[in-house]
Design an enzyme around this catalytic site. Sequence first.
Site, PDB file in Angstrom:
ATOM      1  N   ASP A 139       6.296   4.041  16.221  1.00  0.00           N
ATOM      2  CA  ASP A 139       7.247   5.043  15.765  1.00  0.00           C
ATOM      3  C   ASP A 139       6.967   5.228  14.266  1.00  0.00           C
ATOM      4  O   ASP A 139       6.414   4.337  13.623  1.00  0.00           O
ATOM      5  CB  ASP A 139       8.670   4.531  15.993  1.00  0.00           C
ATOM      6  CG  ASP A 139       9.714   5.441  15.373  1.00  0.00           C
ATOM      7  OD1 ASP A 139       9.613   6.660  15.559  1.00  0.00           O
ATOM      8  OD2 ASP A 139      10.611   4.921  14.681  1.00  0.00           O
ATOM      9  N   CYS A 199       4.072 -36.072  32.856  1.00  0.00           N
ATOM     10  CA  CYS A 199       3.032 -35.063  33.074  1.00  0.00           C
ATOM     11  C   CYS A 199       3.621 -33.811  33.713  1.00  0.00           C
ATOM     12  O   CYS A 199       4.669 -33.857  34.357  1.00  0.00           O
ATOM     13  CB  CYS A 199       1.890 -35.605  33.921  1.00  0.00           C
ATOM     14  SG  CYS A 199       2.192 -35.628  35.698  1.00  0.00           S
ATOM     15  N   CYS A 258       3.737 -33.911  37.603  1.00  0.00           N
ATOM     16  CA  CYS A 258       4.814 -34.781  38.107  1.00  0.00           C
ATOM     17  C   CYS A 258       6.170 -34.098  37.932  1.00  0.00           C
ATOM     18  O   CYS A 258       7.048 -34.207  38.795  1.00  0.00           O
ATOM     19  CB  CYS A 258       4.830 -36.106  37.358  1.00  0.00           C
ATOM     20  SG  CYS A 258       3.232 -36.937  37.345  1.00  0.00           S
TER      21      CYS A 258
END
Length: 688
Positions: A389, A11, A14
């Site tokens: 541009d 996880c 963790c």
Amino acid sequence: MNEFKVKGLTCANCTRELQEEINRLPSGETASLSYNTGKLRLENTVDMKKVKEILSSDGAFIESDGEEGHQHEHHSVVNWIALLSISAIFYVAGFITEQWGNEFIAIGLFLAATVLSGYHTFLKGLKNLVRLKFNIETLMTIALIGALSIGEWKEGALVAILFGLNEYLEGLGMQKARKSMEKLLEIAPKEATLLENGQERIVKITTLEVNQIVLVRAGEKIPSDGIVIEGTSSINESAITGESMPVEKAIDDSVFGGSINNEGVLKVKIMKAYEDSSLAKILHLVEEAQETKTPTELFINKFAKYYTPLIMILSAIVMILPPLLFNGHWGEWFYQGLAVLIVGCPCALVLSSPIAIVSGITKNARNGILIKGGVFLEQLGKITTIAFDKTGTLTKGEPYVEDMQVYDPTFLQIAASIEKTSSHPIAKAVLRKAEGVNLEEPEEISTVSGSGIIAKIKGVTYYLGNEAHIKHLKLKDRVKDDIKFFKESGMTIVILANDTDILGIMGIADQVREESASVISNLHRAGINKTIMLTGDHEKTAEKVAKAVGLTSYFASLLPDGKVKKVKELSKNEKVAMIGDGINDAPALATADLGIAMGKGTDSAIETADIVLMQDHLGKLPSAIRSAKRVNTIIKCNIVLALGLKLIALLLTIPGLLTLWIAILSDMGATILVTLISLMVLYERKEK
């Protein structure tokens, strides 16, 4: 700094805590452990034995060379599924046995189910409790001890099984996103056929050197950037550009490493070592992109550190206050407090962002859009204004003959005959216009700086160039009107004359890209409010291009510092992205909230901008913006879901309706929903 592949990370929360522990080791301050990529980076001086101990405390391990790590992970997953399955069987058996009245046997079966599915979490939580480290395992351990201590055998077993399933599903979601990214990274070829003294030899691409010759057969990948020195073929460049249509290549054409030779046999001269190739840089940046944390992720991680202790305090309040102040039953409210602990698991909340971010970066990379980090993906979804541009972005950057006024039938033939020896872009435009015309060979030719060319063909002297080049002639009114028209139309004029007359006039312009108008229209539909062109060209040319592609506004005659100034002005009230070629527009790209380069794999574009359009055109920009907006929406939705489901469960404590199984289902439901919704980014229908 060393890099290791870590398996078994279950996880995000963790993983963050494991990194914090490693950071506390001597020389470990700069160590980083990424849940998204499963990679650990740390200095050579860090004690690896202690690092491995820290990782193993959470069931994680450093993958060894070869297949051992993969096999270890595979067996771990199989064992996990097997334990959960056996636990579920024990639980069902216990439930049936309880209905038959065999209470002691039922308790034994429930305990067996609890131990099998929950011992791993229980042991980790017990260690954390001793160290006063409060995370999800600590919460679950306290909840399990509490449930069993008040005789809730059945619910304790269900909590252990569902939590184990929840952890498995959570890891599976991130694993799916990681595998999708790993599949993308697998496009790099591993070996090449090296030609030396007429002999073929298979070598690793990492050993290839500049100027070596490689043989690429049909169906094989080109090992690194190079130039074709023999053969012709169509090449699939989708690995670099995201474009599915093959590109024809012949002698002296450049090719990208990682692209596939569709047919025939090519000999390619290596121009870059693999680590310097476009593909290697792209893959490296894509990997790095997964590890950058967005402001949302950073906030969630910080929030999670205070969230768990807060839940423990809230749980204690639920256990103590109702019995003390409102004569509640101690056993009932102790049970409610345990349920609050389980509701407080922060997994779904911490998981709300990383899977969606990795999925978004992967999806765009497959599409030839290189986003250098989650922070830039998030920013792309917030952009309201795009500044372009002109040359090479909205236009092709190649002059072409847009219009022509002919006064003498030999005009095009003579003009092209004079230009055929020149490599000037305007000369190439004239020659393209005269394709198929029989050209003459000039007897004499000379260049006049700043004005044009003087040439003699069949004894006649010709003047090809601008107005200054024909000052020896008095212009007729008709010619003056034509010159004025070309100028007002934003074209550069090329005039051909002899000693007495003007033979014709060409209007040269930079051709607007075919897709520019539709892209601008799609950008407006995608939620971009303003599309603005910033160009160094003069007013008439800028006006013409802006009108042709449908821009909301334009600013002409701007030097590089002028573009920077304009971007700063726009950024005061809008979120601005600047799109350019990554070289001349570098200052403006850096100034904007987001810099987007048109690259076709060029080094400068890859290094300069936050996002690179590898196709070298704007076609896929609208889909990238929609994808980024979708990721941002999904993250917000995930956060609302994660917190909303928990809030609903917590509100059930007021009437005393919250149970342990409702608590774990609310957490499990939030985790599953967050994971599935995040993975939807990967499977979003590909736009045409």
